[in-house]
Design a protein around this motif. Structure first.
Motif, PDB file in Angstrom:
ATOM      1  N   TYR A 199       0.834  -1.204   0.000  1.00 13.16           N
ATOM      2  CA  TYR A 199       0.000   0.000   0.000  1.00 13.16           C
ATOM      3  C   TYR A 199       0.869   1.255   0.000  1.00 13.16           C
ATOM      4  O   TYR A 199       0.592   2.217  -0.720  1.00 13.16           O
ATOM      5  N   ALA A 200       1.923   1.249   0.820  1.00 13.04           N
ATOM      6  CA  ALA A 200       2.820   2.408   0.869  1.00 13.04           C
ATOM      7  C   ALA A 200       3.469   2.656  -0.487  1.00 13.04           C
ATOM      8  O   ALA A 200       3.637   3.802  -0.915  1.00 13.04           O
ATOM      9  N   ALA A 201       3.821   1.576  -1.173  1.00 14.36           N
ATOM     10  CA  ALA A 201       4.443   1.716  -2.492  1.00 14.36           C
ATOM     11  C   ALA A 201       3.482   2.356  -3.485  1.00 14.36           C
ATOM     12  O   ALA A 201       3.881   3.186  -4.313  1.00 14.36           O
ATOM     13  N   VAL A 202       2.206   1.992  -3.383  1.00 16.56           N
ATOM     14  CA  VAL A 202       1.196   2.540  -4.304  1.00 16.56           C
ATOM     15  C   VAL A 202       0.783   3.954  -3.887  1.00 16.56           C
ATOM     16  O   VAL A 202       0.707   4.871  -4.706  1.00 16.56           O
ATOM     17  N   GLU A 203       0.524   4.139  -2.592  1.00 16.42           N
ATOM     18  CA  GLU A 203      -0.018   5.403  -2.102  1.00 16.42           C
ATOM     19  C   GLU A 203       1.027   6.513  -2.061  1.00 16.42           C
ATOM     20  O   GLU A 203       0.753   7.660  -2.421  1.00 16.42           O
ATOM     21  N   TYR A 204       2.246   6.180  -1.609  1.00 13.58           N
ATOM     22  CA  TYR A 204       3.275   7.204  -1.425  1.00 13.58           C
ATOM     23  C   TYR A 204       4.379   7.146  -2.478  1.00 13.58           C
ATOM     24  O   TYR A 204       5.239   8.023  -2.517  1.00 13.58           O
ATOM     25  N   GLY A 205       4.380   6.090  -3.288  1.00 14.86           N
ATOM     26  CA  GLY A 205       5.480   5.910  -4.237  1.00 14.86           C
ATOM     27  C   GLY A 205       6.748   5.422  -3.566  1.00 14.86           C
ATOM     28  O   GLY A 205       7.853   5.572  -4.113  1.00 14.86           O
ATOM     29  N   THR A 206       6.615   4.825  -2.370  1.00 17.20           N
ATOM     30  CA  THR A 206       7.768   4.305  -1.638  1.00 17.20           C
ATOM     31  C   THR A 206       8.360   3.103  -2.363  1.00 17.20           C
ATOM     32  O   THR A 206       7.643   2.122  -2.591  1.00 17.20           O
ATOM     33  N   PRO A 207       9.656   3.125  -2.694  1.00 16.20           N
ATOM     34  CA  PRO A 207      10.262   1.932  -3.295  1.00 16.20           C
ATOM     35  C   PRO A 207      10.353   0.807  -2.258  1.00 16.20           C
ATOM     36  O   PRO A 207      10.915   0.995  -1.180  1.00 16.20           O
ATOM     37  N   VAL A 208       9.776  -0.351  -2.574  1.00 13.74           N
ATOM     38  CA  VAL A 208       9.691  -1.463  -1.637  1.00 13.74           C
ATOM     39  C   VAL A 208      10.112  -2.748  -2.330  1.00 13.74           C
ATOM     40  O   VAL A 208       9.802  -2.970  -3.502  1.00 13.74           O
ATOM     41  N   LEU A 209      10.821  -3.608  -1.590  1.00 20.84           N
ATOM     42  CA  LEU A 209      11.051  -4.982  -2.030  1.00 20.84           C
ATOM     43  C   LEU A 209      10.627  -5.917  -0.914  1.00 20.84           C
ATOM     44  O   LEU A 209      11.053  -5.758   0.232  1.00 20.84           O
TER      45      LEU A 209
END
Length: 338
Positions: free
Chosen positions: A182-192
Motif C-alpha cells: 500500500y505504501a508503495a502505491v499510495e506514497y510511491g515508496t520503493p519497496v522490495l
C-alpha cells in the motif's frame, strides 16, 4: 576447526558484488529489528562492505536487544545501536531520518497462544513504519510460509504464485506485505518484499534441527518431506543489495537456495557423517513449502555456498561443541500453528 569467531567472520565478509553495490546505495541504512538471529551479522556485513568500499555511510541497528552477546558484537564492529521497543508509542518518531530501511522486525513463535501480539508486530508495526519511512527505500523481510503448500513437481512457488497462507502467522505475514505494498502505491515508496526460506547460520536453522536429532538418535519427522535453505551470509548480502531493487509498485523476491532438499536424504547424510542410525516418524508427502529462487539467482548469482557444503559445515560445527542458539525452526509444521 570451527569456532564461533570463525563463523561470524565468514558471515560478515562482503563479496566483491556487495562492495560494488554498497557504493550505489545512496544514504545511510537503518535496520529495524536488528537484534534477532540474522540482524547482527547483516548489520556488521553492511558495515564491513562500506569500509571495504572506502566510503562513508552509517549503519544503525534498532532493537530491544535482549541478547548482550549481539550488542557487544555490534559495538565491537562499529555498528551504531539504538535500543527501542518499536511497538511503544512514539518509538519510531525518535529514530533518525534515513534513506534506506531494512525491516526485520517480526514475530512467529508463540502465535498460537498470543495471536494478537503477532498481529501487532507483523501488521500494525509495518503500518506505522511505512508511514514513518514513506520517503525511504524499504526492504521488508517476509516468508515463503505465506505461499500455499505446492506439489514437489512444480519446483516451488514463484513470485507469481498467489499467496495461500495457512494459519494466523502466515496470514499476519501477508498483512505485513500488503501494508508495505500500500505504501508503495499510495506514497510511491520503493519497496522490495523479501520472501526468505530458511537461512542457515550453523548455530540454528533447518539443517541444525535435522542434524541435532540425528546426533541425539531422535526420530526425524518426514511431514515436511522437502525444504529449501540458503547460507545466511548469502541471504544477508541479498537483503542489502536488494535496496537497489526496491520499486513502486512493490517488487517481490524469493530468497533461498536453488536446491530442493529431501528431509530423508539429508538426515541419512548426517547419519553417515555422525556414524548414527537414523530413524523417522510420520509419512512423506508429494507436496511441501518450497520456493523457486530462479529470479534471485538471475539478479545476484547462485549462492556462494552449496547445499552439500552447508550439510558438511553443519555437521562439523555441531561436533565442534561451539555455542548454539536453541531456536528450533519448526520446519515440520504444515498447518501454520506456531
Amino acid at each position: 576447526m570451527w569456532t564461533e569467531k570463525k563463523l561470524d567472520e565468514l558471515l560478515t565478509t562482503p563479496s566483491q558484488g556487495l562492495i560494488e553495490d554498497i557504493k550505489k546505495i545512496k544514504g545511510d541504512i537503518i535496520i529495524l529489528g536488528a537484534g534477532g538471529k540474522m540482524g547482527p551479522s547483516l548489520a556488521i556485513l553492511a558495515k564491513n562492505a562500506i569500509a571495504a568500499a572506502g566510503i562513508e555511510k552509517r549503519v544503525i541497528a534498532v532493537s530491544r536487544f535482549s541478547d548482550p552477546i549481539a550488542v557487544k558484537l555490534l559495538h565491537d564492529n562499529g555498528v551504531e545501536t539504538i535500543s527501542a521497543d518499536l511497538l511503544q508509542k512514539g518509538a519510531l518518531d525518535k529514530l533518525p531520518d534515513v534513506e534506506n530501511v531494512i525491516f526485520m522486525a517480526g514475530r512467529k513463535f508463540g502465535t498460537g497462544a498470543d495471536a494478537c501480539r503477532t498481529w501487532a508486530m507483523n501488521a500494525w508495526l509495518p503500518s506505522i513504519t511505512a508511514e514513518r519511512y514513506k520517503n525511504s527505500n524499504i526492504v521488508a523481510f517476509s516468508s515463503g510460509n505465506l505461499y500455499p503448500i505446492v506439489d514437489l513437481s512444480t519446483g516451488g512457488a514463484t513470485e507469481k504464485t498467489a499467496p495461500g497462507p495457512i494459519g494466523e502467522y502466515p496470514m499476519s505475514v501477508l498483512a505485513r506485505e500488503r501494508v508495505f505494498e500500500y505504501a508503495a502505491v499510495e506514497y510511491g515508496t520503493p519497496v522490495l518484499l523479501y520472501r526468505l526460506n530458511y537461512a542457515v547460520d550453523l548455530r540454528y536453522g533447518v539443517l541444525f534441527d535435522i542434524a541435532n536429532k540425528v546426533l541425539r538418535e531422535e526420530p526425524v519427522s518426514l511431514s515436511a518431506t522437502c525444504f529449501n535453505c540458503i547460507w545466511q551470509g548469502d541471504a544477508n548480502e541479498i537483503a542489502i543489495r536488494s535496496l537497489l531493487c526496491a520499486e513502486a509498485p512493490a517488487a517481490i523476491l524469493n530468497v533461498t537456495g536453488p536446491e530442493t532438499l529431501s528431509v530423508r536424504t539429508t538426515a541419512l547424510q548426517f547419519g553417515e557423517i555422525f556414524g548414527k542410525k537414523v530413524t523417522f516418524v510420520g509419512e512423506e508427502s508429494t507436496s511441501a513449502y518450497i520456493s523457486n529462487s530462479q529470479k534471485c539467482c538471475e539478479l545476484f548469482g547462485y549462492p556462494t555456498v552449496s547445499a552439500k557444503k552447508l550439510i558438511e559445515w553443519q555437521a562439523e560445527y555441531i561436533l565442534s561443541g561451539e555455542r548454539t542458539l536453541d531456536k528450533p525452526t519448526h520446519f515440520e509444521e504444515r498447518k501454520g500453528s506456531y
